[in-house]
Motif scaffolding. Structure first.
Motif, short mmCIF file in Angstrom:
data_model
loop_
_atom_site.label_atom_id
_atom_site.label_comp_id
_atom_site.label_asym_id
_atom_site.label_seq_id
_atom_site.Cartn_x
_atom_site.Cartn_y
_atom_site.Cartn_z
N SER A 149 14.48 4.88 -18.01
CA SER A 149 15.85 5.57 -17.91
C SER A 149 16.30 6.86 -18.61
O SER A 149 15.73 7.35 -19.41
CB SER A 149 16.80 4.48 -18.21
OG SER A 149 17.99 4.55 -18.52
N SER A 152 24.66 6.11 -18.98
CA SER A 152 24.57 5.60 -17.62
C SER A 152 24.65 6.73 -16.61
O SER A 152 25.01 7.87 -16.94
CB SER A 152 25.68 4.58 -17.34
OG SER A 152 26.94 5.22 -17.24
N PHE A 191 23.47 2.69 -13.12
CA PHE A 191 22.19 2.56 -13.81
C PHE A 191 22.51 2.73 -15.29
O PHE A 191 22.86 3.83 -15.74
CB PHE A 191 21.21 3.62 -13.31
CG PHE A 191 20.94 3.49 -11.83
CD1 PHE A 191 19.94 2.65 -11.36
CD2 PHE A 191 21.70 4.19 -10.91
CE1 PHE A 191 19.69 2.51 -10.00
CE2 PHE A 191 21.48 4.06 -9.55
CZ PHE A 191 20.47 3.22 -9.09
N GLY A 234 21.75 2.29 -19.38
CA GLY A 234 20.71 2.20 -20.40
C GLY A 234 21.30 1.87 -21.75
O GLY A 234 22.35 2.39 -22.14
N LEU A 278 16.52 -0.28 -18.78
CA LEU A 278 17.46 0.03 -17.72
C LEU A 278 17.98 -1.23 -17.06
O LEU A 278 17.20 -2.09 -16.66
CB LEU A 278 16.77 0.90 -16.66
CG LEU A 278 17.61 1.21 -15.42
CD1 LEU A 278 18.72 2.21 -15.76
CD2 LEU A 278 16.73 1.75 -14.30
N GLU A 307 16.58 -4.49 -12.95
CA GLU A 307 16.29 -3.93 -14.27
C GLU A 307 14.89 -3.34 -14.28
O GLU A 307 14.08 -3.59 -13.37
CB GLU A 307 16.44 -4.98 -15.37
CG GLU A 307 15.48 -6.13 -15.33
CD GLU A 307 15.69 -7.10 -16.48
OE1 GLU A 307 14.89 -8.04 -16.59
OE2 GLU A 307 16.65 -6.93 -17.26
N ILE A 356 14.85 3.34 -24.27
CA ILE A 356 15.31 4.31 -23.30
C ILE A 356 16.41 5.16 -23.95
O ILE A 356 17.03 4.73 -24.93
CB ILE A 356 15.85 3.55 -22.06
CG1 ILE A 356 16.04 4.49 -20.88
CG2 ILE A 356 17.12 2.81 -22.39
CD1 ILE A 356 16.39 3.74 -19.60
N LEU A 383 19.78 9.43 -18.96
CA LEU A 383 19.49 9.24 -17.55
C LEU A 383 20.10 10.34 -16.69
O LEU A 383 21.22 10.77 -16.94
CB LEU A 383 20.07 7.90 -17.06
CG LEU A 383 19.77 6.65 -17.85
CD1 LEU A 383 20.68 5.52 -17.40
CD2 LEU A 383 18.33 6.26 -17.67
N ALA A 405 14.47 9.59 -16.45
CA ALA A 405 14.82 8.95 -17.72
C ALA A 405 14.11 9.61 -18.89
O ALA A 405 12.90 9.83 -18.85
CB ALA A 405 14.45 7.47 -17.67
N TRP A 429 12.90 8.79 -22.48
CA TRP A 429 12.57 7.48 -23.05
C TRP A 429 11.89 7.60 -24.41
O TRP A 429 10.86 6.99 -24.67
CB TRP A 429 11.66 6.72 -22.07
CG TRP A 429 11.75 5.23 -22.16
CD1 TRP A 429 11.35 4.44 -23.19
CD2 TRP A 429 12.25 4.32 -21.16
NE1 TRP A 429 11.56 3.12 -22.91
CE2 TRP A 429 12.11 3.02 -21.67
CE3 TRP A 429 12.79 4.50 -19.89
CZ2 TRP A 429 12.50 1.89 -20.94
CZ3 TRP A 429 13.17 3.39 -19.18
CH2 TRP A 429 13.02 2.09 -19.70
#
Length: 587
Positions: A43, A460, A472, A474, A482, A498, A507, A510, A519, A521
């Motif tokens: 994410s 998100s 979505f 995180g 996610l 997920e 994460i 996003l 994403a 990460w």
């Protein structure tokens, strides 16, 4: 626990409080325990949404009007998402298990905790029963590198059972005589020769005192992973023990540097601090940085990216006493910077290569953590439990319109970030969860609903798929991953999908572009997911930014890929705390 980064102060106060109750916050540059679960996938922040980065619209990117009908550009080297059956909007509600999932004891060893706690020494190797361990495998270890570690603490309960206290740690071992550390503190001892793996480090916290954490290796279940037992003593007395699993970074051993056609176009170090966010407009990349733990100030670095393969450094800015800058956005000739110390800073970028300071928009004690623009509104999210909303019809002269707060009983950790979409503001509210606010009328802001997972809600992106509004979301801390939430009805938010990666990493930010979710990460670098079926996110590309030999690494969780932008000019812009500005190709 004390961090020099003001961006983490509110989180650290929470962490210190949890430490006092034995929760096990270990990393000094960020929040508390989260661990993770078995592997799978990943994410990153709202995007400029500009068709061309040189003509930025300032609208957060949330994908196509209906992302489920936008196939995007097929991924070279990955299955073409357009060949899959379109998602029909159906799903099965998934149970919420949190970020950390108990996978059982990590190793067949134990720590002898018998005796008066004040006489039980955590640095006494003889107290560790390693009889079922594999010294042969430990002897084959390359005893150097950076490891992220999941600590599964076990404590006796009053009812005779055993309670679990998950925590995390990061350690860095050198082969060239450099300073070995755990959670940035120098090791008190290290014995990694002849089949023994035993390290420990002490840290002093103004609330809890001095904590010694010791790790005794037991097995090497696969390359790059060490399991064993650990013990913790506070102020000379035994506190708890358990097992650990340490992953050498990058955690996906054997994984190539990149996949799916994602490739590095250019790399440019920043002039100040640790790069954490980037915004691209007027063919310039504006990279903001936090202060370094070493004392180096953060600030702003400006690059001319007209030639993406050869960015040109143009300027760096750092203000005395106000240099911990965490987020950045632009509208027209105005550049907005989230300052952890004082609030939102405004710079005039009518000359894009040489920003000129205009003014501050003051905030509370902990400044502003993130900023974003939606149409003629500027949102500034503050750890002081408030989101500040400004009218930026005149971009260089914002006017305060409203102060939005989540109901106090639902708030914990402050407004960390937010995402505006179709008249609603989706607020990542720290340990308070993920909140949905109706902001169509700023004089009548309403809290519509909330999703609480017990983890730290961080960031998100929201879009429309098969006629449903999908978030979505995180979290942050190790094992954070996610979640895919159906937020069509904010009074009944449910998890429908997920995506997880390593149980020891986190994460961060996003960006949703059509059917692709980009994403950031941390140590895992950039991950690109096909979310055409939101119930089954799947990775279609990645680029690993972590390199062992990069100078300035500290061996902590909150390090690596922080910020990501996909402005629609064919490139992906990445802010990496160690490497600076990375430019990749857009899929």
């Amino acid at each position: 626990m004390r961090s020099p980064l003001r961006s983490r102060l509110v989180l650290l106060s929470t962490c210190a409080l949890l430490l006092a109750t034995l929760s096990g916050c270990d990393d000094d540059s960020g929040p508390t325990p989260d661990a993770g679960s078995q592997l799978p996938e990943d994410s990153g922040t709202p995007d400029s949404g500009a068709p061309d980065a040189s003509t930025d619209s300032g609208i957060p990117d949330s994908g196509a009007p209906d992302a489920s009908t936008d196939s995007g550009t097929p991924d070279s080297g990955a299955p073409d998402a357009s060949t899959e059956e379109p998602w029909d909007g159906g799903y099965t509600v998934l149970e919420e298990h949190g970020d950390w999932i108990d996978r059982g004891r990590y190793a067949p060893c134990s720590f002898n905790r018998q005796g008066d706690p004040s006489t039980v020494r955590c640095d006494d190797l003889s107290r560790y029963d390693l009889s079922q361990c594999s010294p042969e495998a430990l002897a084959q270890l390359d005893a150097y590198g950076i490891y992220m570690t999941d600590l599964r603490g076990e404590v006796p309960r009053s009812d005779g059972g055993t309670g679990l206290l998950p925590a995390f740690a990061g350690f860095m071992l050198h082969s060239d005589g450099g300073t070995d550390t755990m959670n940035t503190a120098p090791l008190d001892f290290r014995n990694t020769d002849g089949g023994t793996f035993f390290i420990g480090s002490s840290r002093t916290n103004p609330i809890t005192g001095t904590t010694l954490t010791a790790l005794a290796g037991c097995q090497v279940p696969s390359p790059g992973i060490i399991t064993g037992c650990y013990a913790r003593c506070i102020n000379g007395s035994f506190n708890r023990a358990g097992t650990f699993e340490a992953h050498r970074m990058p955690s996906h051993r054997g994984e190539s540097e990149s996949s799916g056609g994602l490739r590095l176009i250019s790399e440019s170090p920043v002039a100040v601090g640790e790069a954490v966010d980037v915004y691209v407009t007027k063919n310039h990349a504006y990279v903001v940085s936090l202060d370094r733990i070493s004392g180096t100030s953060g600030g702003l670095t400006v690059f001319d990216v007209s030639d993406r393969a050869h960015p040109l450094f143009k300027a760096s800015i750092s203000l005395p006493g106000d240099s911990s800058w965490n987020g950045v956005w632009a509208k027209g000739d105005a550049l907005y910077i989230a300052g952890n110390d004082t609030g939102t800073l405004i710079y005039d970028i009518s000359n894009p290569a040489q920003p000129e300071y205009v003014r501050h928009l003051p905030a509370g004690q902990f400044g502003v953590h993130t900023v974003l623009v939606d149409g003629n509104r500027l949102y500034g999210m503050s750890p002081d439990m408030v989101t500040l909303v400004y009218d930026v019809t005149s971009p260089l002269a914002p006017v305060l319109l409203q102060r939005i707060t989540v109901p106090e009983e639902l708030s914990s950790g402050g407004a960390h970030d937010a995402f505006p979409y179709e008249g609603r503001l989706y607020v990542s509210n720290g340990f308070g969860g993920y909140s949905v606010m109706d902001v169509t009328d700023l004089d009548n802001v309403r809290h519509l609903g909330q999703y609480v997972h017990g983890s730290f809600a961080h960031h998100s992106a929201v879009g429309t798929f098969a006629g449903r509004t999908i978030a979505f979301e995180g979290t942050e801390f190790n094992g954070s991953h996610l979640r895919v939430l159906d937020v069509t009805d904010p009074t009944n938010i449910v998890k429908i999908g997920e995506f997880r990666l390593s149980p020891v990493n986190s994460i961060h930010n996003l960006i949703l572009k059509g059917n692709h979710l980009y994403a950031a990460w941390y140590q895992e670098g950039v991950r690109v997911l096909d979310v055409s079926n939101p119930t089954k996110p799947r990775q279609v590309a990645h680029y690993t930014t972590f390199r062992d030999g990069d100078p300035g690494r500290r061996g902590i969780l909150f390090e690596g890929t922080f910020g990501i932008r996909v402005p629609g000019d064919g490139h992906v812009y990445v802010a990496d705390s160690v490497r600076g500005l990375l430019i990749l190709n857009e899929l």
